[in-house]
Structure formats: structure tokens, C-alpha cells
Write a protein that holds these residues in place. Sequence first.
Motif, PDB file in Angstrom:
ATOM      1  N   ALA A   1     -49.560  -1.219  40.587  1.00  0.00           N
ATOM      2  CA  ALA A   1     -50.033  -2.190  39.589  1.00  0.00           C
ATOM      3  C   ALA A   1     -50.433  -3.506  40.260  1.00  0.00           C
ATOM      4  O   ALA A   1     -51.460  -4.102  39.921  1.00  0.00           O
TER       5      ALA A   1
ATOM      6  N   LEU B   1     -54.531  -3.656  39.688  1.00  0.00           N
ATOM      7  CA  LEU B   1     -55.120  -4.587  38.706  1.00  0.00           C
ATOM      8  C   LEU B   1     -56.190  -5.480  39.344  1.00  0.00           C
ATOM      9  O   LEU B   1     -57.305  -5.572  38.819  1.00  0.00           O
TER      10      LEU B   1
ATOM     11  N   SER C   1     -51.184   6.696  42.331  1.00  0.00           N
ATOM     12  CA  SER C   1     -51.079   5.814  41.162  1.00  0.00           C
ATOM     13  C   SER C   1     -52.269   4.883  41.002  1.00  0.00           C
ATOM     14  O   SER C   1     -52.502   4.350  39.917  1.00  0.00           O
TER      15      SER C   1
ATOM     16  N   ILE D   1     -54.767   3.304  37.238  1.00  0.00           N
ATOM     17  CA  ILE D   1     -54.640   1.871  36.958  1.00  0.00           C
ATOM     18  C   ILE D   1     -55.980   1.168  37.144  1.00  0.00           C
ATOM     19  O   ILE D   1     -56.421   0.396  36.286  1.00  0.00           O
TER      20      ILE D   1
ATOM     21  N   THR E   1     -58.263  -0.302  34.093  1.00  0.00           N
ATOM     22  CA  THR E   1     -58.550  -1.742  34.104  1.00  0.00           C
ATOM     23  C   THR E   1     -60.046  -1.978  33.930  1.00  0.00           C
ATOM     24  O   THR E   1     -60.467  -2.811  33.119  1.00  0.00           O
TER      25      THR E   1
ATOM     26  N   ILE F   1     -55.187  -0.820  29.683  1.00  0.00           N
ATOM     27  CA  ILE F   1     -54.512  -0.923  30.983  1.00  0.00           C
ATOM     28  C   ILE F   1     -53.107  -0.313  30.893  1.00  0.00           C
ATOM     29  O   ILE F   1     -52.677   0.433  31.779  1.00  0.00           O
TER      30      ILE F   1
ATOM     31  N   GLY G   1     -53.072   3.425  31.138  1.00  0.00           N
ATOM     32  CA  GLY G   1     -53.140   3.879  32.531  1.00  0.00           C
ATOM     33  C   GLY G   1     -51.791   3.794  33.218  1.00  0.00           C
ATOM     34  O   GLY G   1     -51.393   4.710  33.954  1.00  0.00           O
ATOM     35  N   ILE G   2     -51.051   2.716  32.972  1.00  0.00           N
ATOM     36  CA  ILE G   2     -49.730   2.540  33.580  1.00  0.00           C
ATOM     37  C   ILE G   2     -48.756   3.596  33.063  1.00  0.00           C
ATOM     38  O   ILE G   2     -47.964   4.160  33.823  1.00  0.00           O
TER      39      ILE G   2
END
Length: 197
Positions: free
Chosen positions: A19, A23, A93, A97, A101, A139, A142-143
Motif C-alpha cells: 500500500a 498508492l 500485492s 492496489i 488506485t 482503492i 483493491g486492498i
Amino acid sequence: AHELRAHIYLALGSLAAAAIVGLPLGILCHRVPRVRETILGTLNVIQTVPSIALFGILMAPLGALAAAVPLAAQLGIRGIGAAPAALALFLYSLLPIVANTVLGLKRVSHAAVEAARGMGMTPTQILWRIELPLALPVILTGIRVVLVQNIGMVTVAALIGGGGLGTFVFQGIGQTALDLVLLGARSEERRVGKECR
């Protein structure tokens, strides 16, 4: 309890690192379209590599790093164990993310951005006060996807000494002990269920 803690640390630690990196990368892809294809393409390629293969690929460079830099070995960075597992989970991951975003920022109303610009907001203020709050639901989706994915993949990390609940699963398979397999699988299932709620 130790394996459950290791499972949670690996899943959440790699998510937090992704993250922190993902981001800003997503914002960069949104703001600078010419780099979007390269970044998302690279992350797509990483995502297509099977998890066991990626764990194996990372073992050699991390082992070499530990041999060349004693401080790295003292910090726990080795060819096997939690380091290659955490790095692989981090790499897996990134795509959800970054992609979410970009998608979330793309869906922000152009009229809202123009209104903020008309009020004299700087691009940074527009990003923090308008774009990110409006993109937040996408967002967070996605997390959430990454969290569920990581909890499952940490199980496979036990094959390279990463620890976690997969240790019970693979010990049980090796000893044909169904109770150990079920212990690891049921604990993981409860964990995923809690995170999805």
C-alpha cells in the motif's frame, strides 16, 4: 499461536508495504499516462508467475545478498524463510492496489475536479481533498482483494520456511495426518472469513 502470528505478520506486513508503494505508483500512473502502460504491464507479468516459482526465483538473489552482506543475514534476509515470502507477497500485492488506485482516480467526476480548480485549489490539494476521498471505495476494494489473496498465499510460503499456518498443512500432508491438515486449513478459513466481514 506462533504460526498464526507469523501468518498474520506476513499477510499484513506485505499488504502494508504494498500500500505504501502502490498508492503513489497508482497516482503516478494516473497523472503521467505515458508510464501507466509500462508499470501496469510489468506488474501484470509478475502476477502471471506462479507463487511457488516466484518464491524459488527470489531464493537465489536473497541468498547471495545474505552471503555478501553480513548485516542482511543478521536482519533475517536469507534465501529461505520469511524474507523471500514477504518479498513475493509484496510483489503480488502491487497490481491490485496500483490498478484500483488508477481506476478509482479515473472515475472521479471531472466536474468536481474542475470546480476545485476554479476555487483556487492547488493540484496537491485537489488530490488529497477531492480525488483520493472520492476514489477511496475503489482503492479499498483493491486492498481487500490483496488481503484475502495474501492470507491464502502465505500458506504456500511454508514450503520455503516462511512459517504460517501452511506449516501444519504441509506437515500433515507429509505425515498423512489429516488432523494437522485440517488444523491449518480451518484456522486459515476462519481468518479469511473474519477479514471478509
